[in-house]
Design a protein around this motif. Structure first.
Motif, PDB file in Angstrom:
ATOM      1  N   UNK A 237       9.129  38.349 -37.000  1.00  0.00           N
ATOM      2  CA  UNK A 237       8.576  39.152 -35.563  1.00  0.00           C
ATOM      3  C   UNK A 237       7.162  39.050 -35.375  1.00  0.00           C
ATOM      4  N   UNK A 238       6.313  38.558 -36.276  1.00  0.00           N
ATOM      5  CA  UNK A 238       4.765  38.461 -35.926  1.00  0.00           C
ATOM      6  C   UNK A 238       4.593  36.845 -35.854  1.00  0.00           C
ATOM      7  N   UNK A 239       5.321  35.994 -36.352  1.00  0.00           N
ATOM      8  CA  UNK A 239       4.977  34.789 -36.272  1.00  0.00           C
ATOM      9  C   UNK A 239       5.562  34.083 -35.040  1.00  0.00           C
ATOM     10  N   UNK A 240       6.598  34.312 -34.556  1.00  0.00           N
ATOM     11  CA  UNK A 240       7.348  33.858 -33.412  1.00  0.00           C
ATOM     12  C   UNK A 240       8.157  35.156 -32.678  1.00  0.00           C
ATOM     13  N   UNK A 241       7.293  35.867 -32.195  1.00  0.00           N
ATOM     14  CA  UNK A 241       8.074  37.002 -31.616  1.00  0.00           C
ATOM     15  C   UNK A 241       9.054  36.669 -30.240  1.00  0.00           C
ATOM     16  N   UNK A 242       8.656  35.708 -29.668  1.00  0.00           N
ATOM     17  CA  UNK A 242       9.563  35.078 -28.517  1.00  0.00           C
ATOM     18  C   UNK A 242      10.955  34.702 -29.260  1.00  0.00           C
ATOM     19  N   UNK A 243      10.848  33.999 -30.114  1.00  0.00           N
ATOM     20  CA  UNK A 243      12.261  33.556 -30.638  1.00  0.00           C
ATOM     21  C   UNK A 243      12.814  34.743 -31.536  1.00  0.00           C
ATOM     22  N   UNK A 246      14.535  36.738 -28.610  1.00  0.00           N
ATOM     23  CA  UNK A 246      15.637  36.079 -28.001  1.00  0.00           C
ATOM     24  C   UNK A 246      16.830  36.451 -29.137  1.00  0.00           C
ATOM     25  N   UNK A 247      16.594  36.214 -30.236  1.00  0.00           N
ATOM     26  CA  UNK A 247      17.870  36.247 -31.183  1.00  0.00           C
ATOM     27  C   UNK A 247      18.251  37.736 -31.017  1.00  0.00           C
TER      28      UNK A 247
END
Length: 250
Positions: A237-243, A246-247
């Motif tokens: 949730x910190x490293x790739x919040x967009x992905x 979306x999940x």
């Protein structure tokens, strides 16, 4: 902030809540963490906003009480989380659990199927006795007294780095050690077996930087949607919040 008792002594588990429509979405943090810190920025995104949302701090963590006579096993944490949902009159919730919170969510769904309609498990612990790391296995390698009052807690705080230490320092050392010990010990049946056998929608998120998910093919065969998140490690949730968002929204 809301609260409800979770043990016979009246100790309080607390959560913050945002009003909204539809089935409640409940965020549960990992070992030594806090739910709002790890998930509030996700819950406020346009694709997730508007739902009733609860951010729960497990016993011994964040704003919840930390009784010295509590066991802090995965089952204990799951029962405390169930107390939150019962008090909030929540049924059929979507539980989004990170790391230890994912394991707690799995145990909750196994014990109280009525409370859960969907699980999103982010790098959750599925097996007992994991390889030694700075996390649960590192904390559990200390005897309880050595960790709580013999300098172990201070050494772990120095080793885990400033991001995790920022919330770990808010957790009670005794609760932290017992939670880590329970996490390493695991459950019977194992968290993995529970996850495979649950009859709810299940999503497992694995950060690509964490390496291949052990037993991932068996999870898929059991109906679990396994999502590898690019450019992300344990804290997806910190490293790739967009992905991550979306999940959760998918």
């Amino acid at each position: 902030m809301q609260q409800t008792p979770f043990d016979a002594q009246g100790s309080q588990i607390r959560w913050t809540e945002a009003a909204g429509e539809g089935p409640a979405r409940v965020y549960v943090h990992g070992l030594g963490s806090a739910s709002t810190v790890y998930h509030a920025h996700i819950a406020s995104r346009p694709e997730l906003a508007g739902r009733r949302t609860l951010f729960v701090d497990l016993p011994g963590h964040g704003i919840s009480d930390r009784p010295a006579d509590f066991g802090y096993t995965l089952e204990d944490h799951a029962d405390a989380l169930a107390a939150v949902l019962d008090a909030a009159e929540v049924r059929g919730a979507e539980i989004v659990g990170h790391s230890m919170g994912g394991a707690v969510a799995i145990v909750l769904a196994h014990r109280r199927r009525d409370l859960v309609s969907r699980l999103v498990v982010t790098e959750g612990n599925l097996d007992p006795h994991p390889r030694p790391t700075a996390g649960s296995s590192g904390i559990a390698s200390y005897e309880e007294g050595a960790y709580v009052s013999g300098g172990g807690h201070a050494r772990v705080l120095e080793h885990v780095g400033p991001l995790w230490a920022a919330t770990m320092r808010l957790a009670d050392p005794l609760a932290l050690h017992r939670s880590a010990t329970g996490l390493v010990r695991g459950t019977e049946p194992t968290m993995r077996r529970m996850l495979e056998e649950l009859d709810v929608e299940r999503v497992y998120l694995q950060g690509a930087l964490s390496g291949e998910l052990q037993g991932g093919a068996a999870l898929v065969a059991a109906g679990v949607r396994v999502v590898e998140v690019p450019d992300a490690g344990h804290n997806v949730m910190f490293d790739n919040p967009d992905a991550f968002a979306a999940a959760v929204a998918a």
